[in-house]
Design a protein around this motif. Structure first.
Motif, PDB file in Angstrom:
ATOM      1  N   LYS A  69       0.810  -1.217   0.000  1.00  0.00           N
ATOM      2  CA  LYS A  69       0.000   0.000   0.000  1.00  0.00           C
ATOM      3  C   LYS A  69       0.848   1.274   0.000  1.00  0.00           C
ATOM      4  O   LYS A  69       0.554   2.223  -0.716  1.00  0.00           O
ATOM      5  CB  LYS A  69      -0.920  -0.020   1.220  1.00  0.00           C
ATOM      6  CG  LYS A  69      -1.950   1.053   1.236  1.00  0.00           C
ATOM      7  CD  LYS A  69      -2.878   0.859   2.415  1.00  0.00           C
ATOM      8  CE  LYS A  69      -4.020   1.841   2.350  1.00  0.00           C
ATOM      9  NZ  LYS A  69      -4.991   1.602   3.416  1.00  0.00           N
ATOM     10  N   ASP A  70       1.936   1.275   0.793  1.00  0.00           N
ATOM     11  CA  ASP A  70       2.672   2.527   0.953  1.00  0.00           C
ATOM     12  C   ASP A  70       4.158   2.444   0.621  1.00  0.00           C
ATOM     13  O   ASP A  70       4.891   3.405   0.848  1.00  0.00           O
ATOM     14  CB  ASP A  70       2.490   3.083   2.361  1.00  0.00           C
ATOM     15  CG  ASP A  70       3.082   2.190   3.442  1.00  0.00           C
ATOM     16  OD1 ASP A  70       3.444   1.029   3.151  1.00  0.00           O
ATOM     17  OD2 ASP A  70       3.192   2.653   4.591  1.00  0.00           O
ATOM     18  N   HIS A  71       4.614   1.318   0.091  1.00  0.00           N
ATOM     19  CA  HIS A  71       6.029   1.199  -0.270  1.00  0.00           C
ATOM     20  C   HIS A  71       6.245   0.042  -1.242  1.00  0.00           C
ATOM     21  O   HIS A  71       5.325  -0.709  -1.525  1.00  0.00           O
ATOM     22  CB  HIS A  71       6.907   1.019   0.982  1.00  0.00           C
ATOM     23  CG  HIS A  71       6.710  -0.273   1.705  1.00  0.00           C
ATOM     24  ND1 HIS A  71       5.691  -0.492   2.603  1.00  0.00           N
ATOM     25  CD2 HIS A  71       7.402  -1.433   1.653  1.00  0.00           C
ATOM     26  CE1 HIS A  71       5.762  -1.715   3.089  1.00  0.00           C
ATOM     27  NE2 HIS A  71       6.800  -2.314   2.519  1.00  0.00           N
ATOM     28  N   ILE A  72       7.474  -0.053  -1.715  1.00  0.00           N
ATOM     29  CA  ILE A  72       7.913  -1.177  -2.550  1.00  0.00           C
ATOM     30  C   ILE A  72       8.914  -1.987  -1.744  1.00  0.00           C
ATOM     31  O   ILE A  72       9.815  -1.422  -1.115  1.00  0.00           O
ATOM     32  CB  ILE A  72       8.607  -0.678  -3.842  1.00  0.00           C
ATOM     33  CG1 ILE A  72       7.666   0.171  -4.692  1.00  0.00           C
ATOM     34  CG2 ILE A  72       9.194  -1.841  -4.643  1.00  0.00           C
ATOM     35  CD1 ILE A  72       6.500  -0.578  -5.278  1.00  0.00           C
ATOM     36  N   ASN A  73       8.755  -3.288  -1.742  1.00  0.00           N
ATOM     37  CA  ASN A  73       9.747  -4.183  -1.151  1.00  0.00           C
ATOM     38  C   ASN A  73      10.627  -4.722  -2.267  1.00  0.00           C
ATOM     39  O   ASN A  73      10.115  -5.208  -3.284  1.00  0.00           O
ATOM     40  CB  ASN A  73       9.087  -5.378  -0.456  1.00  0.00           C
ATOM     41  CG  ASN A  73       8.548  -5.033   0.901  1.00  0.00           C
ATOM     42  OD1 ASN A  73       9.224  -4.411   1.705  1.00  0.00           O
ATOM     43  ND2 ASN A  73       7.319  -5.453   1.163  1.00  0.00           N
ATOM     44  N   LEU A  74      11.921  -4.637  -2.069  1.00  0.00           N
ATOM     45  CA  LEU A  74      12.869  -5.331  -2.930  1.00  0.00           C
ATOM     46  C   LEU A  74      13.483  -6.419  -2.066  1.00  0.00           C
ATOM     47  O   LEU A  74      14.279  -6.144  -1.162  1.00  0.00           O
ATOM     48  CB  LEU A  74      13.954  -4.391  -3.460  1.00  0.00           C
ATOM     49  CG  LEU A  74      15.036  -5.067  -4.318  1.00  0.00           C
ATOM     50  CD1 LEU A  74      14.431  -5.624  -5.612  1.00  0.00           C
ATOM     51  CD2 LEU A  74      16.165  -4.107  -4.624  1.00  0.00           C
ATOM     52  N   PHE A  75      13.058  -7.663  -2.299  1.00  0.00           N
ATOM     53  CA  PHE A  75      13.565  -8.796  -1.539  1.00  0.00           C
ATOM     54  C   PHE A  75      14.887  -9.244  -2.149  1.00  0.00           C
ATOM     55  O   PHE A  75      14.981  -9.431  -3.364  1.00  0.00           O
ATOM     56  CB  PHE A  75      12.566  -9.954  -1.556  1.00  0.00           C
ATOM     57  CG  PHE A  75      11.282  -9.640  -0.857  1.00  0.00           C
ATOM     58  CD1 PHE A  75      11.204  -9.631   0.527  1.00  0.00           C
ATOM     59  CD2 PHE A  75      10.144  -9.334  -1.585  1.00  0.00           C
ATOM     60  CE1 PHE A  75      10.024  -9.326   1.178  1.00  0.00           C
ATOM     61  CE2 PHE A  75       8.953  -9.034  -0.950  1.00  0.00           C
ATOM     62  CZ  PHE A  75       8.896  -9.027   0.437  1.00  0.00           C
ATOM     63  N   LEU A  76      15.880  -9.419  -1.314  1.00  0.00           N
ATOM     64  CA  LEU A  76      17.215  -9.852  -1.744  1.00  0.00           C
ATOM     65  C   LEU A  76      17.429 -11.277  -1.239  1.00  0.00           C
ATOM     66  O   LEU A  76      17.400 -11.508  -0.030  1.00  0.00           O
ATOM     67  CB  LEU A  76      18.281  -8.917  -1.175  1.00  0.00           C
ATOM     68  CG  LEU A  76      18.107  -7.444  -1.525  1.00  0.00           C
ATOM     69  CD1 LEU A  76      19.037  -6.576  -0.702  1.00  0.00           C
ATOM     70  CD2 LEU A  76      18.319  -7.219  -3.007  1.00  0.00           C
TER      71      LEU A  76
ATOM     72  N   GLY B 184      19.008 -10.722  10.222  1.00  0.00           N
ATOM     73  CA  GLY B 184      18.879 -11.941  11.006  1.00  0.00           C
ATOM     74  C   GLY B 184      18.006 -12.991  10.340  1.00  0.00           C
ATOM     75  O   GLY B 184      17.901 -14.112  10.827  1.00  0.00           O
ATOM     76  N   ASN B 185      17.367 -12.663   9.211  1.00  0.00           N
ATOM     77  CA  ASN B 185      16.559 -13.629   8.488  1.00  0.00           C
ATOM     78  C   ASN B 185      17.484 -14.689   7.895  1.00  0.00           C
ATOM     79  O   ASN B 185      18.561 -14.378   7.401  1.00  0.00           O
ATOM     80  CB  ASN B 185      15.774 -12.915   7.381  1.00  0.00           C
ATOM     81  CG  ASN B 185      14.771 -13.821   6.703  1.00  0.00           C
ATOM     82  OD1 ASN B 185      15.092 -14.937   6.318  1.00  0.00           O
ATOM     83  ND2 ASN B 185      13.565 -13.326   6.539  1.00  0.00           N
ATOM     84  N   ALA B 186      17.058 -15.924   7.930  1.00  0.00           N
ATOM     85  CA  ALA B 186      17.912 -17.031   7.502  1.00  0.00           C
ATOM     86  C   ALA B 186      18.053 -17.157   5.985  1.00  0.00           C
ATOM     87  O   ALA B 186      18.986 -17.780   5.511  1.00  0.00           O
ATOM     88  CB  ALA B 186      17.373 -18.340   8.065  1.00  0.00           C
ATOM     89  N   THR B 187      17.132 -16.578   5.204  1.00  0.00           N
ATOM     90  CA  THR B 187      17.187 -16.808   3.759  1.00  0.00           C
ATOM     91  C   THR B 187      17.247 -15.545   2.912  1.00  0.00           C
ATOM     92  O   THR B 187      17.479 -15.633   1.711  1.00  0.00           O
ATOM     93  CB  THR B 187      15.978 -17.637   3.292  1.00  0.00           C
ATOM     94  OG1 THR B 187      14.784 -16.939   3.640  1.00  0.00           O
ATOM     95  CG2 THR B 187      15.996 -19.019   3.917  1.00  0.00           C
ATOM     96  N   GLY B 188      17.010 -14.393   3.466  1.00  0.00           N
ATOM     97  CA  GLY B 188      17.060 -13.181   2.663  1.00  0.00           C
ATOM     98  C   GLY B 188      16.730 -11.955   3.484  1.00  0.00           C
ATOM     99  O   GLY B 188      16.322 -12.059   4.642  1.00  0.00           O
TER     100      GLY B 188
END
Length: 130
Positions: free
Chosen positions: A63-70, A87-91
């Motif tokens: 709704k209010d932003h764009i996520n760029l998942f790495l 701290g996320n294990a995968t990205g």
């Protein structure tokens, strides 16, 4: 080398509000500038993914932003542009809000590091070898 675009990604971007579409187009350009061999695809029915010997990154408009998942939690982030998923294990992710500047050189460096890890067998394999 021609950029490998995907009609499904075009369709996803075309359906966004103008400010989100502009951010995603900038990100798309940066992604392809990082490595022209990165290919676009759609996963999870509509989500744009960018792949090269594994996932590199993905876009998701909220709704209010764009996520760029790495999709590599191991690459260094000396500029501190990653703002989600520590701290996320995968990205991890970068959330970009309207009018946020994009640190193009830092993002390009992150993406190139992910691609280098993918070409070397992926971050999971590299971690097992260390």
């Amino acid at each position: 080398m021609a950029i490998r675009t995907h009609a499904g990604v075009d369709s996803y971007l075309d359906g966004l509000p103008e400010w989100q579409r502009d951010i995603c187009r900038d990100l798309r350009e940066i992604i392809h500038d990082a490595d022209p061999e990165i290919e676009e695809t759609i996963k999870r029915t509509v989500q744009p993914y960018f792949v090269l010997q594994g996932n590199v990154c993905a876009l998701l408009a909220t709704k209010d932003h764009i996520n760029l998942f790495l999709y590599d939690p191991t690459v260094p982030d000396p500029a501190g542009i990653i703002n989600q998923g520590h701290g996320n294990a995968t990205g991890r992710a970068i959330q970009i809000y309207r009018d946020d500047p994009i640190d193009r050189p830092a993002l390009t460096e992150l993406l190139r590091a992910i691609v280098a890890n993918n070409r070397a067998g992926g971050w999971r394999r590299l971690q097992k070898g260390s």
